[in-house]
Design a protein around this motif. Structure first.
Motif, mmCIF file in Angstrom:
data_model
loop_
_atom_site.group_PDB
_atom_site.id
_atom_site.type_symbol
_atom_site.label_atom_id
_atom_site.label_comp_id
_atom_site.label_asym_id
_atom_site.label_seq_id
_atom_site.Cartn_x
_atom_site.Cartn_y
_atom_site.Cartn_z
ATOM 1 N N ILE A 166 92.146 76.949 34.849
ATOM 2 C CA ILE A 166 93.482 77.494 34.551
ATOM 3 C C ILE A 166 93.543 78.976 34.894
ATOM 4 N N ALA A 167 92.489 79.718 34.527
ATOM 5 C CA ALA A 167 92.452 81.156 34.826
ATOM 6 C C ALA A 167 92.486 81.399 36.324
ATOM 7 N N PHE A 168 91.757 80.588 37.079
ATOM 8 C CA PHE A 168 91.748 80.730 38.536
ATOM 9 C C PHE A 168 93.108 80.387 39.126
ATOM 10 N N ARG A 169 93.673 79.292 38.687
ATOM 11 C CA ARG A 169 94.949 78.843 39.244
ATOM 12 C C ARG A 169 96.065 79.843 38.963
ATOM 13 N N ASN A 170 95.988 80.536 37.851
ATOM 14 C CA ASN A 170 97.011 81.535 37.521
ATOM 15 C C ASN A 170 97.035 82.694 38.514
ATOM 16 N N LYS A 171 95.937 82.900 39.234
ATOM 17 C CA LYS A 171 95.846 84.005 40.197
ATOM 18 C C LYS A 171 95.891 83.533 41.653
ATOM 19 N N PHE A 172 95.465 82.300 41.881
ATOM 20 C CA PHE A 172 95.295 81.810 43.241
ATOM 21 C C PHE A 172 96.624 81.338 43.825
ATOM 22 N N THR A 173 96.962 81.845 45.016
ATOM 23 C CA THR A 173 98.270 81.547 45.606
ATOM 24 C C THR A 173 98.192 80.692 46.867
ATOM 25 N N TYR A 186 85.437 53.885 32.700
ATOM 26 C CA TYR A 186 85.091 55.188 32.144
ATOM 27 C C TYR A 186 86.283 56.147 32.113
ATOM 28 N N ASN A 187 86.938 56.346 33.236
ATOM 29 C CA ASN A 187 88.049 57.306 33.251
ATOM 30 C C ASN A 187 89.355 56.691 33.749
ATOM 31 N N ASP A 188 89.485 55.368 33.635
ATOM 32 C CA ASP A 188 90.711 54.716 34.090
ATOM 33 C C ASP A 188 91.534 54.146 32.937
ATOM 34 N N SER A 189 91.206 54.558 31.714
ATOM 35 C CA SER A 189 91.979 54.094 30.565
ATOM 36 C C SER A 189 93.318 54.829 30.497
ATOM 37 N N GLU A 190 94.255 54.250 29.795
ATOM 38 C CA GLU A 190 95.582 54.862 29.670
ATOM 39 C C GLU A 190 95.497 56.231 29.015
ATOM 40 N N SER A 191 94.661 56.368 27.977
ATOM 41 C CA SER A 191 94.563 57.651 27.268
ATOM 42 C C SER A 191 93.935 58.731 28.144
ATOM 43 N N GLU A 192 92.882 58.385 28.879
ATOM 44 C CA GLU A 192 92.239 59.374 29.748
ATOM 45 C C GLU A 192 93.177 59.801 30.860
ATOM 46 N N LEU A 193 93.834 58.859 31.497
ATOM 47 C CA LEU A 193 94.747 59.190 32.588
ATOM 48 C C LEU A 193 95.917 60.034 32.103
ATOM 49 N N LYS A 194 96.365 59.770 30.876
ATOM 50 C CA LYS A 194 97.457 60.571 30.305
ATOM 51 C C LYS A 194 97.027 62.023 30.148
ATOM 52 N N GLU A 195 95.778 62.231 29.686
ATOM 53 C CA GLU A 195 95.281 63.596 29.507
ATOM 54 C C GLU A 195 95.028 64.280 30.847
ATOM 55 N N ILE A 196 94.517 63.520 31.816
ATOM 56 C CA ILE A 196 94.326 64.090 33.149
ATOM 57 C C ILE A 196 95.665 64.541 33.724
ATOM 58 N N LYS A 197 96.669 63.714 33.535
ATOM 59 C CA LYS A 197 97.998 64.061 34.033
ATOM 60 C C LYS A 197 98.521 65.329 33.360
ATOM 61 N N SER A 198 98.254 65.483 32.073
ATOM 62 C CA SER A 198 98.686 66.688 31.353
ATOM 63 C C SER A 198 98.036 67.940 31.930
ATOM 64 N N VAL A 199 96.742 67.842 32.257
ATOM 65 C CA VAL A 199 96.044 68.983 32.845
ATOM 66 C C VAL A 199 96.566 69.262 34.252
ATOM 67 N N ASN A 201 99.494 68.792 35.225
ATOM 68 C CA ASN A 201 100.794 69.427 35.021
ATOM 69 C C ASN A 201 100.641 70.931 34.798
ATOM 70 N N ILE A 202 99.574 71.317 34.110
ATOM 71 C CA ILE A 202 99.307 72.738 33.866
ATOM 72 C C ILE A 202 98.813 73.424 35.137
ATOM 73 N N LEU A 203 97.905 72.762 35.859
ATOM 74 C CA LEU A 203 97.305 73.367 37.045
ATOM 75 C C LEU A 203 98.239 73.381 38.248
ATOM 76 N N ALA A 204 99.189 72.471 38.275
ATOM 77 C CA ALA A 204 100.171 72.387 39.363
ATOM 78 C C ALA A 204 99.517 72.467 40.740
ATOM 79 N N PRO A 205 98.608 71.540 41.051
ATOM 80 C CA PRO A 205 97.958 71.584 42.372
ATOM 81 C C PRO A 205 98.944 71.273 43.490
ATOM 82 N N ASP A 206 98.640 71.775 44.672
ATOM 83 C CA ASP A 206 99.474 71.494 45.836
ATOM 84 C C ASP A 206 99.295 70.058 46.308
ATOM 85 N N ARG A 207 98.147 69.490 45.983
ATOM 86 C CA ARG A 207 97.882 68.106 46.364
ATOM 87 C C ARG A 207 96.928 67.483 45.348
#
Length: 316
Positions: A166-173, A186-199, A201-207
């Motif tokens: 998050i700190a990096f993304r706030n500066k990286f353009t 392991y990481n394909d459950s509904e709860s895990e995917l929901k949390e990944i999606k939340s992150v 959303n914060i990081l706003a990657p270009d892809r």
């Protein structure tokens, strides 16, 4: 790549055609499997040096010399990419190397393929802030799944990694990509995917890119996600791009004395089918198979059947 260009290089490899990065010259600046994580799916095998210590793992002077020799010829590249069989940001001279390329060969864009585990360090964030593209792996947001899938160094916690991202993304353009590697169960459950999606959303990657097992992983129990699961999860994660491997072309190549070394160098960094190696090395697939069989006979490599075909890999 011509025989003359490739001969004698130890720390750079390629250029290789990449669906994601175009024509990319690889720069490998840590020894094989020196990493902060020991991911169960890693195509390069088990991490043999699990560490958080930054140091000059390979001589910076020699890396610079190889880059100068290659880049001075004016190759047509889309990216110079820091990658390989370990975590590139572990090298203490990473920032110096970035400055060296940016100053002497500014026409080339720089990319980093990383697990992002050291982004909690302000010095690492400062060293990579001027790159043109940074692609980070993010496979889990729950600590228990992170430890089961990525098997980090004992002093590394998921919360500090996320804070660093998050700190990096706030500066990286520039271009910022996230890759999620699916490990079914392991990481394909509904709860895990929901949390990944939340992150995300914060990081706003270009892809956002979605990957799953294609080559042999570190642990034999890791399975590939099915096509429907990949499609559904990709749609859920902001229409993520499902990573597809390059189709093989029939091409011509001058098989010089160094071709065995080129082939071994490619396989060392990632297991390949004959078709993969054909495309990566711009070589006729029949000739590649002939050389692969010879390497098998010499005991230099081994092979393993996978759903996509027979993969050749470095013998342990």
């Amino acid at each position: 790549m011509t025989k003359k260009q490739n001969s004698g290089y130890r720390y750079i490899f390629g250029p290789v055609p990449s669906r994601r990065l175009g024509t990319s010259l690889g720069v490998d600046i840590v020894p094989h499997k020196t990493c902060t994580l020991d991911c169960v799916y890693c195509e390069c095998g088990k991490t043999t040096h699990l560490t958080l210590k930054r140091k000059e793992y390979v001589p910076l002077k020699r890396v610079k010399a190889e880059l100068t020799a290659f880049l001075a010829s004016g190759p047509q590249l889309d990216f110079v990419t820091f990658s390989g069989a370990g975590e590139p940001t572990l090298h203490s001279g990473f920032g110096e190397l970035v400055s060296f390329i940016k100053t002497g060969f500014s026409q080339h864009k720089l990319a980093l393929l990383t697990n992002g585990s050291l982004f909690y360090r302000s010095d690492v964030r400062a060293e990579i802030i001027d790159l043109d593209l940074v692609k980070v792996s993010l496979d889990a947001v729950y600590e228990n799944n992170f430890r089961r899938i990525n098997r980090p160094h004992r002093e590394l916690g998921l919360s500090q990694i996320l804070e660093g991202l998050i700190a990096f993304r706030n500066k990286f353009t520039k271009q910022f990509w996230i890759e999620v590697f699916l490990v079914p169960g392991y990481n394909d459950s509904e709860s895990e995917l929901k949390e990944i999606k939340s992150v995300l959303n914060i990081l706003a990657p270009d892809r956002v890119q979605l990957n799953t097992l294609d080559r042999p992983g570190t642990e034999p129990w890791v399975k590939s996600a099915g096509k429907k699961a990949l499609t559904d999860i990709a749609a859920y994660l902001y229409n993520a791009e499902i990573i597809k491997h390059l189709k093989s072309d029939q091409s011509n190549c001058n098989f010089g004395d160094d071709f065995f070394q080129r082939l071994l160098s490619t396989i060392k960094r990632r297991p390949c089918t004959a078709n993969d190696a054909s495309r990566l090395l711009d070589a006729d697939v029949k000739e590649v198979r002939r050389h692969l069989y010879a390497l098998i006979e010499k005991g230099a490599i081994t092979k393993k059947k996978m759903p996509r075909g027979t993969f050749y890999m470095k013998r342990n």
